[in-house]
Scaffold this active site. Sequence first.
Site, PDB file in Angstrom:
ATOM      1  N   CYS A 114     -10.894  41.077 -35.581  1.00  0.00           N
ATOM      2  CA  CYS A 114     -11.708  40.723 -36.858  1.00  0.00           C
ATOM      3  C   CYS A 114     -13.216  40.368 -36.368  1.00  0.00           C
ATOM      4  CB  CYS A 114     -11.217  39.484 -37.229  1.00  0.00           C
ATOM      5  SG  CYS A 114      -9.349  39.562 -37.734  1.00  0.00           S
ATOM      6  N   HIS A 258     -16.101  37.433 -42.589  1.00  0.00           N
ATOM      7  CA  HIS A 258     -15.070  38.293 -42.207  1.00  0.00           C
ATOM      8  C   HIS A 258     -13.717  37.726 -43.483  1.00  0.00           C
ATOM      9  CE1 HIS A 258     -11.460  39.746 -40.875  1.00  0.00           C
ATOM     10  NE2 HIS A 258     -10.718  38.665 -40.495  1.00  0.00           N
ATOM     11  N   ASN A 288      -6.955  41.336 -45.830  1.00  0.00           N
ATOM     12  CA  ASN A 288      -7.696  41.100 -44.557  1.00  0.00           C
ATOM     13  C   ASN A 288      -7.576  42.467 -43.485  1.00  0.00           C
ATOM     14  OD1 ASN A 288      -8.374  40.738 -41.797  1.00  0.00           O
ATOM     15  ND2 ASN A 288      -7.327  38.666 -41.892  1.00  0.00           N
TER      16      ASN A 288
HETATM   17  N1  COA Z   1       5.674  33.481 -48.639  1.00  0.00           N
HETATM   18  C1  COA Z   1       6.412  32.052 -49.030  1.00  0.00           C
HETATM   19  N2  COA Z   1       6.675  31.198 -47.925  1.00  0.00           N
HETATM   20  C2  COA Z   1       5.951  31.404 -46.973  1.00  0.00           C
HETATM   21  C3  COA Z   1       5.124  32.469 -46.460  1.00  0.00           C
HETATM   22  C4  COA Z   1       5.095  33.462 -47.420  1.00  0.00           C
HETATM   23  N3  COA Z   1       4.791  34.509 -47.303  1.00  0.00           N
HETATM   24  N4  COA Z   1       4.665  32.263 -45.282  1.00  0.00           N
HETATM   25  C5  COA Z   1       5.120  31.122 -44.787  1.00  0.00           C
HETATM   26  N5  COA Z   1       5.943  30.585 -45.815  1.00  0.00           N
HETATM   27  C6  COA Z   1       6.350  29.186 -45.593  1.00  0.00           C
HETATM   28  C7  COA Z   1       6.882  28.747 -44.366  1.00  0.00           C
HETATM   29  O1  COA Z   1       8.053  29.509 -43.956  1.00  0.00           O
HETATM   30  C8  COA Z   1       6.844  27.451 -44.421  1.00  0.00           C
HETATM   31  O2  COA Z   1       7.960  27.092 -45.031  1.00  0.00           O
HETATM   32  P1  COA Z   1       9.004  25.535 -44.548  1.00  0.00           P
HETATM   33  O3  COA Z   1       7.909  24.577 -44.933  1.00  0.00           O
HETATM   34  O4  COA Z   1      10.101  25.542 -45.346  1.00  0.00           O
HETATM   35  O5  COA Z   1       9.070  25.848 -42.942  1.00  0.00           O
HETATM   36  C9  COA Z   1       5.765  27.017 -45.543  1.00  0.00           C
HETATM   37  O6  COA Z   1       5.592  28.144 -46.347  1.00  0.00           O
HETATM   38  C10 COA Z   1       4.610  26.572 -44.903  1.00  0.00           C
HETATM   39  O7  COA Z   1       4.147  27.332 -43.815  1.00  0.00           O
HETATM   40  P2  COA Z   1       2.758  27.199 -43.058  1.00  0.00           P
HETATM   41  O8  COA Z   1       2.761  28.327 -42.049  1.00  0.00           O
HETATM   42  O9  COA Z   1       2.773  25.853 -42.599  1.00  0.00           O
HETATM   43  O10 COA Z   1       1.939  27.559 -44.099  1.00  0.00           O
HETATM   44  P3  COA Z   1       0.269  27.608 -44.214  1.00  0.00           P
HETATM   45  O11 COA Z   1      -0.194  26.546 -45.372  1.00  0.00           O
HETATM   46  O12 COA Z   1      -0.158  27.250 -43.005  1.00  0.00           O
HETATM   47  O13 COA Z   1      -0.077  29.150 -44.858  1.00  0.00           O
HETATM   48  C11 COA Z   1      -1.072  31.059 -43.597  1.00  0.00           C
HETATM   49  C12 COA Z   1       0.368  30.124 -43.714  1.00  0.00           C
HETATM   50  C13 COA Z   1      -0.800  31.948 -42.742  1.00  0.00           C
HETATM   51  C14 COA Z   1      -1.446  31.501 -45.171  1.00  0.00           C
HETATM   52  C15 COA Z   1      -2.266  29.884 -43.196  1.00  0.00           C
HETATM   53  O14 COA Z   1      -1.771  29.280 -41.924  1.00  0.00           O
HETATM   54  C16 COA Z   1      -3.320  30.546 -42.831  1.00  0.00           C
HETATM   55  O15 COA Z   1      -4.175  31.136 -43.728  1.00  0.00           O
HETATM   56  N6  COA Z   1      -4.169  30.885 -41.509  1.00  0.00           N
HETATM   57  C17 COA Z   1      -5.130  31.703 -41.222  1.00  0.00           C
HETATM   58  C18 COA Z   1      -4.508  32.835 -41.261  1.00  0.00           C
HETATM   59  C19 COA Z   1      -5.746  33.926 -41.035  1.00  0.00           C
HETATM   60  O16 COA Z   1      -6.909  33.629 -41.627  1.00  0.00           O
HETATM   61  N7  COA Z   1      -5.580  35.018 -40.344  1.00  0.00           N
HETATM   62  C20 COA Z   1      -6.322  35.943 -40.217  1.00  0.00           C
HETATM   63  C21 COA Z   1      -7.375  35.666 -38.935  1.00  0.00           C
HETATM   64  S1  COA Z   1      -8.280  36.889 -38.561  1.00  0.00           S
END
Ligand code: COA
Length: 331
Positions: A114, A258, A288
């Site tokens: 990224c 980004h 993204n």
């Molecule tokens: N749809 C529905 N539920 C989902 C899901 C989806 N696509 N992805 C994960 N979940 C669920 C998980 O399984 C978890 O369930 P549980 O509580 O029953 O175990 C719950 O949602 C919370 O998961 P978590 O991973 O803690 O969610 P989060 O709030 O951290 O959101 C991201 C996940 C990936 C959206 C978040 O961590 C994020 O935005 N991170 C940065 C990612 C990023 O910017 N990446 C690019 C870098 S360049």
Amino acid sequence: MYTSKIEGIGHYVPENIVKNGDLEKIMDTSDKWIVERTGIEERRWFDPEKDTVANMGTRAAKMALERANTDVNEIDFIVFATITPDYFFPGSGVLMQRELGLQGIGALDIRNACSGFIYALSTADQFIKSGMYKTVLVVGAEIQSSALDKSTEGRSSAIIFADGAGAAVLKRNEEGSGVLSTHLHADGDFAEELYMKDPGSSREVRLSKDLLDSGSFNVVMNGNVVFKHAIVRFKEVIEEALLKNELAAEDIDLLIPHQANLRISNFVQKQMGLPENKVFNNIMHVGNTTAASIPIAMSQAWEQGRIKENDLLCLAAFGSGFTWASALIRW
Ligand code: COA
């Protein structure tokens, strides 16, 4: 001493629009969850019959050349940022060089995820500053969708990543404006927090049925760790750029982060004390796109009249590596 200036910017996104509702049909997720956590409403996924990383880069480059009023033969060098090259080797830079009919000039691939576009911009800027080249094509292009696990197991990455390309024509500039400074960082301690393990070379057998079944060819992301580090590093690297140029946050006319996640962009906007209209986001419609994200956003911002002559533009990125980077540009 020379400086470099972006004379034209272009982009290409695949025609195939994938809405959150389409993902609901193939994995356990919901439009509401995706919009709340990432801001993404739809993204573009490539058409294997039509799109390659190199040809998407070429389409973006042609748009950038036209907007820069520059003939393709003026290009001295290509810097191509991608972590998803069409071939394992050679890189996609040489393929795009062939498509543009520029055989003979150098083409360098950059693999910094990224942060790749800012790393590429910085590299091109140094070549121009040193006097070695006059006109460099800087490209970011990716096809991520073919490496995503589109089942419920892979949903946290599959909803985020997408495909597209962006390009900039960077030229020698004798007016003292243009790219003011670039800042590049990395911390390999976090390499495995956002990565794709295979096809890795440090195995006795690079490809086997067991490896394919193990899922090691899919993108793996520890979303929470990425989020926590991103919000710290974005602020840090933007402040580093401002300090270097003796400028303050209020001097920024437009920040193009980004497009990792809308929540991250909104967080950075508040941390920097910037009004909403000074931060450009398009992740809602393109997802993204890794190295392509910043040049696609820059191109769309320019089309919408959001970047004007003499504006102070700040680019900032964070991603796999971890790597993070920024650039300040007087447009
Ligand atoms: N749809 C529905 N539920 C989902 C899901 C989806 N696509 N992805 C994960 N979940 C669920 C998980 O399984 C978890 O369930 P549980 O509580 O029953 O175990 C719950 O949602 C919370 O998961 P978590 O991973 O803690 O969610 P989060 O709030 O951290 O959101 C991201 C996940 C990936 C959206 C978040 O961590 C994020 O935005 N991170 C940065 C990612 C990023 O910017 N990446 C690019 C870098 S360049």
